[in-house]
Each structure stands twice: as structure tokens, then as C-alpha cells.
Design a protein around this motif. Structure first.
Motif, PDB file in Angstrom:
ATOM      1  N   ILE A 177      28.593  -4.700  23.481  1.00  0.00           N
ATOM      2  CA  ILE A 177      29.382  -3.469  23.382  1.00  0.00           C
ATOM      3  C   ILE A 177      28.749  -2.506  22.398  1.00  0.00           C
ATOM      4  O   ILE A 177      28.650  -1.303  22.661  1.00  0.00           O
ATOM      5  CB  ILE A 177      30.844  -3.790  23.006  1.00  0.00           C
ATOM      6  CG1 ILE A 177      31.514  -4.502  24.179  1.00  0.00           C
ATOM      7  CG2 ILE A 177      31.602  -2.523  22.639  1.00  0.00           C
ATOM      8  CD1 ILE A 177      32.885  -5.045  23.872  1.00  0.00           C
ATOM      9  N   TYR A 187      25.750  -0.952  24.074  1.00  0.00           N
ATOM     10  CA  TYR A 187      26.180  -0.009  25.101  1.00  0.00           C
ATOM     11  C   TYR A 187      26.591   1.322  24.470  1.00  0.00           C
ATOM     12  O   TYR A 187      26.206   2.394  24.941  1.00  0.00           O
ATOM     13  CB  TYR A 187      27.342  -0.614  25.896  1.00  0.00           C
ATOM     14  CG  TYR A 187      27.901   0.293  26.960  1.00  0.00           C
ATOM     15  CD1 TYR A 187      27.279   0.400  28.195  1.00  0.00           C
ATOM     16  CD2 TYR A 187      29.042   1.049  26.727  1.00  0.00           C
ATOM     17  CE1 TYR A 187      27.797   1.231  29.184  1.00  0.00           C
ATOM     18  CE2 TYR A 187      29.560   1.887  27.698  1.00  0.00           C
ATOM     19  CZ  TYR A 187      28.933   1.971  28.913  1.00  0.00           C
ATOM     20  OH  TYR A 187      29.446   2.803  29.874  1.00  0.00           O
ATOM     21  N   GLU A 206      30.389  -8.689  21.320  1.00  0.00           N
ATOM     22  CA  GLU A 206      30.321  -7.617  20.322  1.00  0.00           C
ATOM     23  C   GLU A 206      28.947  -6.942  20.327  1.00  0.00           C
ATOM     24  O   GLU A 206      28.850  -5.713  20.288  1.00  0.00           O
ATOM     25  CB  GLU A 206      30.629  -8.170  18.928  1.00  0.00           C
ATOM     26  CG  GLU A 206      30.710  -7.090  17.883  1.00  0.00           C
ATOM     27  CD  GLU A 206      31.151  -7.621  16.525  1.00  0.00           C
ATOM     28  OE1 GLU A 206      30.842  -6.943  15.535  1.00  0.00           O
ATOM     29  OE2 GLU A 206      31.786  -8.691  16.466  1.00  0.00           O
TER      30      GLU A 206
END
Length: 67
Positions: free
Chosen positions: A33, A36, A30
Motif C-alpha cells: 500500500i 502504491y 503495508e
């Protein structure tokens, strides 16, 4: 928010956990991501979105004349 279950290789999950200091594989994935996506938003804020009409215009000014 809906939840998604993803299967990962245990070595990959452990390496990610160690690198970012997460206590669970769920938290590690998590965080990666979210980072990102945030990085992508920062890049778009600096460079503009591909749908931005001014992105491809020539921003160079014409040379000054008469000097």
C-alpha cells in the motif's frame, strides 16, 4: 494512527509475502500500500493533478511568422 483489520485469503497473503520478502502478512500488505501511494504521488508530480488548471491548456507554441 487508527488501525484497520482486513481479512485476506491465506494463499494471497503468502504469495505477497514471498514476492516482497516480508516476514508477516501485515508488513507485506503495508509495504504494498505504501508503494502504491508513493507511485501515485510520483505520477502526480510528473503529470500534474486533475485539479491543476494548466493541465488541459494547449502548450504548443504558435508557428513563427516572417521568416
Amino acid at each position: 494512527m487508527a488501525k484497520v483489520t482486513i481479512s485476506l485469503d491465506s494463499d494471497l497473503a503468502i504469495e505477497v509475502m514471498v514476492r516482497i520478502g516480508a516476514r508477516s502478512p501485515q508488513d507485506a500488505v503495508e509495504l504494498i500500500i505504501r508503494d502504491y501511494l508513493a507511485r501515485g504521488h510520483r505520477t502526480e508530480a510528473i503529470t500534474g493533478d486533475s485539479a491543476d488548471p494548466d493541465r488541459f491548456t494547449d502548450r504548443r507554441s504558435a508557428p513563427e511568422e516572417g521568416r
